[in-house]
Motif scaffolding. Structure first.
Motif, PDB file in Angstrom:
ATOM      1  N   VAL A   1       0.878  -1.281  -0.079  1.00  0.00           N
ATOM      2  CA  VAL A   1      -0.301  -0.519  -0.244  1.00  0.00           C
ATOM      3  C   VAL A   1       1.153   1.164   0.274  1.00  0.00           C
ATOM      4  O   VAL A   1       0.261   1.894  -0.684  1.00  0.00           O
ATOM      5  CB  VAL A   1      -0.652  -0.665   1.350  1.00  0.00           C
ATOM      6  N   ILE A   2       1.868   1.406   1.201  1.00  0.00           N
ATOM      7  CA  ILE A   2       2.369   2.859   0.913  1.00  0.00           C
ATOM      8  C   ILE A   2       3.676   3.065  -0.370  1.00  0.00           C
ATOM      9  O   ILE A   2       3.528   3.637  -0.339  1.00  0.00           O
ATOM     10  CB  ILE A   2       4.265   2.184   2.215  1.00  0.00           C
TER      11      ILE A   2
ATOM     12  N   LEU B   1       1.385   8.268  -0.298  1.00  0.00           N
ATOM     13  CA  LEU B   1       1.829   7.702   0.941  1.00  0.00           C
ATOM     14  C   LEU B   1       2.678   7.664   0.688  1.00  0.00           C
ATOM     15  O   LEU B   1       4.181   7.173   1.833  1.00  0.00           O
ATOM     16  CB  LEU B   1       1.393   6.349   1.173  1.00  0.00           C
ATOM     17  N   HIS B   2       4.064   8.994   0.080  1.00  0.00           N
ATOM     18  CA  HIS B   2       5.269   8.452  -0.551  1.00  0.00           C
ATOM     19  C   HIS B   2       5.986   9.867  -0.071  1.00  0.00           C
ATOM     20  O   HIS B   2       5.994  11.087  -0.121  1.00  0.00           O
ATOM     21  CB  HIS B   2       5.799   8.477  -1.882  1.00  0.00           C
ATOM     22  N   GLU B   3       5.905   9.957   1.976  1.00  0.00           N
ATOM     23  CA  GLU B   3       6.230  11.396   2.854  1.00  0.00           C
ATOM     24  C   GLU B   3       7.124  10.146   3.763  1.00  0.00           C
ATOM     25  O   GLU B   3       6.841   8.922   4.396  1.00  0.00           O
ATOM     26  CB  GLU B   3       4.893  11.337   3.302  1.00  0.00           C
ATOM     27  N   PRO B   4       8.295  11.268   4.243  1.00  0.00           N
ATOM     28  CA  PRO B   4       8.999  10.270   4.966  1.00  0.00           C
ATOM     29  C   PRO B   4       8.372   9.699   6.407  1.00  0.00           C
ATOM     30  O   PRO B   4       8.790   8.808   6.460  1.00  0.00           O
ATOM     31  CB  PRO B   4       9.576  11.803   6.040  1.00  0.00           C
ATOM     32  N   MET B   5       6.845  10.271   7.247  1.00  0.00           N
ATOM     33  CA  MET B   5       7.041   8.911   8.323  1.00  0.00           C
ATOM     34  C   MET B   5       6.184   7.436   7.455  1.00  0.00           C
ATOM     35  O   MET B   5       6.725   6.589   8.009  1.00  0.00           O
ATOM     36  CB  MET B   5       5.307   9.580   8.778  1.00  0.00           C
TER      37      MET B   5
ATOM     38  N   MET C   1      -2.151  -1.470  14.190  1.00  0.00           N
ATOM     39  CA  MET C   1      -2.209  -0.209  14.948  1.00  0.00           C
ATOM     40  C   MET C   1      -2.139   1.171  13.987  1.00  0.00           C
ATOM     41  O   MET C   1      -2.906   1.801  14.174  1.00  0.00           O
ATOM     42  CB  MET C   1      -0.762  -0.255  15.893  1.00  0.00           C
ATOM     43  N   PHE C   2      -0.870   0.937  13.322  1.00  0.00           N
ATOM     44  CA  PHE C   2      -0.223   1.641  12.620  1.00  0.00           C
ATOM     45  C   PHE C   2      -1.903   1.802  11.366  1.00  0.00           C
ATOM     46  O   PHE C   2      -2.319   2.670  10.403  1.00  0.00           O
ATOM     47  CB  PHE C   2       0.806   1.563  11.574  1.00  0.00           C
ATOM     48  N   GLY C   3      -1.704   0.141  10.761  1.00  0.00           N
ATOM     49  CA  GLY C   3      -3.564   0.672   9.859  1.00  0.00           C
ATOM     50  C   GLY C   3      -4.617   0.695   9.667  1.00  0.00           C
ATOM     51  O   GLY C   3      -5.137   1.856   8.925  1.00  0.00           O
ATOM     52  N   LEU C   4      -4.978   0.877  11.625  1.00  0.00           N
ATOM     53  CA  LEU C   4      -6.234   1.446  11.021  1.00  0.00           C
ATOM     54  C   LEU C   4      -6.382   2.369  12.089  1.00  0.00           C
ATOM     55  O   LEU C   4      -7.151   3.382  11.779  1.00  0.00           O
ATOM     56  CB  LEU C   4      -6.493   0.452  12.840  1.00  0.00           C
TER      57      LEU C   4
ATOM     58  N   ARG D   1      -5.449   3.639   6.284  1.00  0.00           N
ATOM     59  CA  ARG D   1      -6.915   2.747   6.208  1.00  0.00           C
ATOM     60  C   ARG D   1      -7.802   3.454   5.003  1.00  0.00           C
ATOM     61  O   ARG D   1      -8.423   2.415   4.669  1.00  0.00           O
ATOM     62  CB  ARG D   1      -7.488   3.427   7.547  1.00  0.00           C
ATOM     63  N   GLU D   2      -7.657   5.066   5.111  1.00  0.00           N
ATOM     64  CA  GLU D   2      -8.809   4.838   3.415  1.00  0.00           C
ATOM     65  C   GLU D   2      -7.675   4.380   2.292  1.00  0.00           C
ATOM     66  O   GLU D   2      -8.829   3.862   1.783  1.00  0.00           O
ATOM     67  CB  GLU D   2      -8.454   6.283   3.960  1.00  0.00           C
ATOM     68  N   THR D   3      -6.625   4.744   2.578  1.00  0.00           N
ATOM     69  CA  THR D   3      -5.826   3.997   1.764  1.00  0.00           C
ATOM     70  C   THR D   3      -6.069   2.781   0.870  1.00  0.00           C
ATOM     71  O   THR D   3      -6.353   2.251  -0.241  1.00  0.00           O
ATOM     72  CB  THR D   3      -4.577   4.645   0.874  1.00  0.00           C
TER      73      THR D   3
END
Length: 335
Positions: free
Chosen positions: A45-46, A52-56, A287-290, A296-298
């Motif tokens: 997904v990332i 979602l191509h951001e540092p975080m 945790m991070f997915g939800l 979550r939306e992506t």
């Protein structure tokens, strides 16, 4: 390896459970499959979504890759031992597992420390974030996150490999460096000094940025607006839960390796000894997915898009094989 007096180690913590081994094997295999699917899907997904191509999210991707790495170093070996009648492991495989699990733990801790600093920049220095944390800097940091533990533990492993052993029974479900070193007949002063130094460095290096980042974030939360507090809570909660969970598992692992825990029930000791390599890879995707709405939306959008494509392809196939003209006349029956 020629100076070793034993070609294998015996893992003493396993006990005969009869036919229940097949049930335990299926449960463990199911956990491993869930871990692989959950972490792999979030990596995809990332990587596949430019939004979602951001540092975080790059740091999150590194974290999910590490969960797969740590699971690969533990689960295949553990599954084999569950079905085996003789719980032995060759010295080379034992040291390989030690390297994988210990570097997994160090990468995890350092990765969470970097993520906490990233959140500090985003919350406390929002106007400077895009200049202080660029994608190129994030990639360099990720390389350091992986090279630092992988290189650091090579020294500890090389010090252990050179030893001569007088025993080969390890009271554990998997290979641990400290328990292996305790079996040696050689002088282990250098091992203990470096082990103490390595432990302090492994804890202090990630702990300092973690404490600094969350103290600054707390100051902003108490002095900032309600919107700032909500943003801080929503982005920091998954990281804090992951950090606390992993720290608990590692603390018990260190305590159990170095102190007598015979007063604890054996089943509880076994569960807690594998806590950090089983629960952490399961917890992080949840945790991070939800909790992180953008992921979550992506993820939901990708699933819906795939379902729409699947339905569209099914309809097209039906239309292609739908009306058939035979010599005897026209029919619109679908096959």
């Amino acid at each position: 390896m020629s100076n070793l007096t034993f070609s294998y180690f015996i893992l003493e913590s396993y006990f005969n459970v009869g036919n229940l081994r097949y049930l335990y094997f299926m449960i463990t295999a199911l956990l491993y499959i869930v871990i692989v699917i959950a972490n792999s899907s979030l990596i995809v997904v990332i990587c596949m979504n430019r939004s979602l191509h951001e540092p975080m999210y790059f740091f999150l991707c590194s974290l999910f890759v590490n969960e797969l790495y740590g699971s690969m170093g533990f689960f295949p070996f553990f599954l084999i031992q569950i079905l085996s009648d003789i719980h032995t492991v060759s010295t080379s495989c034992c040291f390989l597992q030690i390297y994988c699990i210990y570097t997994y733990a160090c990468v995890e801790f350092v990765n969470l420390a970097v993520m906490s600093y990233d959140r500090y920049l985003a919350i406390c220095c929002p106007l400077q974030y895009n200049t202080r944390m660029t994608s190129n800097k994030a990639f360099i940091i990720i390389i350091v996150i992986w090279l630092y533990p992988l290189g650091k533990f090579i020294i500890a492993l090389s010090l252990s490999i050179r030893l001569t052993f007088c025993g080969n029974v390890i009271n554990s479900l998997f290979c641990r460096n400290y328990l292996v070193v305790k079996l040696t007949c050689s002088n282990t002063t250098v091992n203990h000094i470096y082990g103490l130094f390595d432990t302090v460095i492994s804890i202090l290096v990630p702990l300092l940025p973690i404490l600094f980042s969350y103290m600054k974030i707390l100051q902003i939360c108490f002095s900032g607006s309600k919107q700032t507090r909500q943003k801080a809570v929503s982005t920091c909660t998954p990281q804090l839960v992951s950090l606390i969970n992993f720290s608990f598992g590692c603390c018990f692992e260190v305590i159990q390796s170095r102190f007598d825990m015979s007063s604890f029930p054996s089943v509880l000791r076994m569960i807690l000894s594998v806590y950090f390599v089983i629960l952490q890879p399961l917890l992080n995707p949840v945790m991070f997915g939800l909790q992180m709405s953008k992921i979550r939306e992506t993820y939901t959008h990708m699933c819906r898009h795939k379902m729409c494509i699947s339905r569209r392809n099914t309809v097209q196939v039906q239309h292609k094989i739908g009306p058939k003209i035979y010599k005897g006349g026209y029919t619109s029956t679908y096959v």
